[in-house]
Design an enzyme around this catalytic site. Structure first.
Site, mmCIF file in Angstrom:
data_model
loop_
_atom_site.group_PDB
_atom_site.id
_atom_site.type_symbol
_atom_site.label_atom_id
_atom_site.label_comp_id
_atom_site.label_asym_id
_atom_site.label_seq_id
_atom_site.Cartn_x
_atom_site.Cartn_y
_atom_site.Cartn_z
ATOM 1 N N LYS A 90 -6.297 0.028 8.862
ATOM 2 C CA LYS A 90 -6.153 1.282 8.125
ATOM 3 C C LYS A 90 -6.945 2.423 8.761
ATOM 4 O O LYS A 90 -6.455 3.556 8.847
ATOM 5 C CB LYS A 90 -6.587 1.106 6.669
ATOM 6 N N CYS A 137 -6.930 -3.206 -8.730
ATOM 7 C CA CYS A 137 -5.600 -2.591 -8.785
ATOM 8 C C CYS A 137 -4.487 -3.607 -8.574
ATOM 9 O O CYS A 137 -3.395 -3.467 -9.128
ATOM 10 C CB CYS A 137 -5.501 -1.477 -7.741
ATOM 11 N N ASP A 166 -12.880 0.327 -3.828
ATOM 12 C CA ASP A 166 -12.183 -0.208 -4.995
ATOM 13 C C ASP A 166 -12.899 -1.397 -5.609
ATOM 14 O O ASP A 166 -12.289 -2.217 -6.285
ATOM 15 C CB ASP A 166 -10.748 -0.597 -4.625
ATOM 16 N N ARG A 208 1.359 4.217 -2.687
ATOM 17 C CA ARG A 208 0.372 5.225 -3.079
ATOM 18 C C ARG A 208 -0.484 5.720 -1.918
ATOM 19 O O ARG A 208 -1.124 6.765 -2.027
ATOM 20 C CB ARG A 208 -0.558 4.655 -4.167
ATOM 21 N N ASN A 217 0.822 -1.216 0.000
ATOM 22 C CA ASN A 217 0.000 0.000 0.000
ATOM 23 C C ASN A 217 0.855 1.265 0.000
ATOM 24 O O ASN A 217 0.394 2.331 -0.430
ATOM 25 C CB ASN A 217 -0.902 0.049 1.234
ATOM 26 N N LEU A 218 2.079 1.176 0.513
ATOM 27 C CA LEU A 218 2.874 2.384 0.755
ATOM 28 C C LEU A 218 3.300 3.092 -0.523
ATOM 29 O O LEU A 218 3.734 4.243 -0.477
ATOM 30 C CB LEU A 218 4.098 2.027 1.600
ATOM 31 N N CYS A 230 -3.213 -16.891 -10.991
ATOM 32 C CA CYS A 230 -2.599 -15.569 -11.101
ATOM 33 C C CYS A 230 -2.618 -14.940 -9.715
ATOM 34 O O CYS A 230 -2.663 -15.647 -8.711
ATOM 35 C CB CYS A 230 -3.333 -14.719 -12.133
#
Length: 387
Positions: A108, A210, A152, A95, A92-93, A352
């Site tokens: 968070k 993402c 998201d 962005r 996460n860091l 994946c």
């Protein structure tokens, strides 16, 4: 009666004709902190007082939520509530600028609240560690003046939209993927809603998130700041909000364009759907006929494994033994050469990061390479490592 010149026209205003200024009380700390707003023509004490009296709910403390929360806290929004069920991950860091390495593993919402209180101790910060769902959405949204969506996933976006429509609250929208982002304002004074633009969500698994598609680190900062701007405009009544307009931003070309859209009365809901779509954000995805779960795979590790992720992803870890053929190479001779080491008649599993690309891989694996007994790992490598 006192008069004074007004501008270059020579017109004169009289204090007798001016409306009385609203009664506002700012502490010395507030006067010092917000002086750039107080002195801003077209904003001033009236707008600042509206910010301080407002209650804003921010959905998500991720890439979009971080800049939204930072700028709304700095601006002096009176009460900021942030809801998020996730914990800070080192990935996460890149962005999510509210967090530091020391926050990794912490919820968070709570980590964000600590940072925001350090930024502005004059406002109220309410962290909620949990997910927005059908059971709590209406109550939470009705308790706030404006809702800002930093989620998201589509399940949450549709839930937030529908709850805002039923509660009569404006919704500040933003979304990002790759190098592009978009923003709008929904349900503002009877204006268009999210469903007017996107009536139904896409089919499950057809749009990568993402973690699958990636995102330029600065992009959520750009779109999140736009969302914070629109929130301030809606609260204070300045400018023209993005209601009925969708702003599209391309960071590669540094260009933007705006699409106009109208309200669709047929898209406005009158109640939340009886089956809670919001809860789908809180439970693991259910496998389809083309998928198997991590538990099923662990119970049968004799199957052939194909890793369709990129090289850098495989370097972070892999399910072994497995053949590595990135999705983009399945249609090439290089991919065919790598797959020649496997028996296409045997049970095979493609995987994946999250299960989206491996589902897409089933088509070329079956049609081009003859793997008829191939399935995709539901939830991908992440689900495998989480168990």
């Amino acid at each position: 009666m006192v008069t004074r010149p007004c501008g270059k026209t020579g017109m004169r205003l009289t204090t007798a004709n001016k409306p009385p200024a609203p009664t506002m009380s700012f502490t010395p700390d507030e006067l010092a902190r917000y002086q750039r707003h107080l002195s801003l023509s077209g904003f001033g004490p009236e707008a600042q007082a509206k910010l301080q009296a407002s209650r804003v709910l921010v959905i998500g403390a991720g890439g979009l939520g971080c800049p939204i929360l930072l700028y709304l806290a700095a601006a002096g929004v009176g009460k900021l509530t942030v809801i998020d069920a996730d914990v800070v991950d080192v990935s996460n860091l890149q962005r999510q600028v509210l967090f530091t390495t020391d926050d990794v593993g912490q919820p968070k919402a709570e980590a964000a609240a600590r940072r925001l209180r350090a930024l502005n101790s004059l406002i109220e910060i309410v962290p909620l560690v949990g997910r927005l769902n059908r059971n709590n959405a209406l109550e939470l949204i009705r308790a706030h003046d404006v809702v800002v969506d930093g989620s998201d996933n589509f399940a949450t976006r549709y839930l937030v939209n529908d709850a805002c429509v039923l509660a009569g609250k404006p919704l500040i929208y933003g979304a990002i993927q790759g190098f592009e982002g978009q923003a709008s304002v929904f349900n503002f004074k009877g204006g268009p809603t999210y469903r007017c633009l996107f009536p139904e969500p896409p089919a499950a698994g057809t749009v990568p998130n993402c973690s699958e598609a990636g995102v330029l680190g600065v992009l959520p900062g750009l779109i999140g700041t736009i969302q914070a701007t629109e929130t301030i405009k809606v609260i204070t009544g300045i400018g023209e909000p993005l209601s009925g307009r969708l702003l599209l931003w391309n960071s590669l070309t540094m260009t933007s364009r705006t699409l106009r859209f109208a309200a669709d009365p047929a898209s406005r809901i009158t109640e939340l759907p009886p089956e809670g779509y919001g809860e789908t954000c809180a439970v693991p995805a259910k496998p389809t006929g083309d998928e198997l779960t991590s538990a099923e795979l662990k119970a049968n590790l004799t199957v052939q494994l194909i890793d369709v992720r990129e090289d850098w992803e495989r370097a972070l870890g892999a399910i072994q033994p497995s053949i590595h053929v990135p999705l983009g190479k399945l249609g090439t001779d290089e991919g065919a050469a790598a797959l020649a080491a496997l028996d296409p008649t045997k049970d095979t599993v493609a995987y994946c990061a999250g299960g989206v690309r491996s589902l897409k891989a089933l088509v070329p694996l079956r049609e081009r390479h003859g793997f008829q007994a191939v399935r995709s790992l539901c939830g991908g490598f992440k689900a495998w490592t989480d168990r």
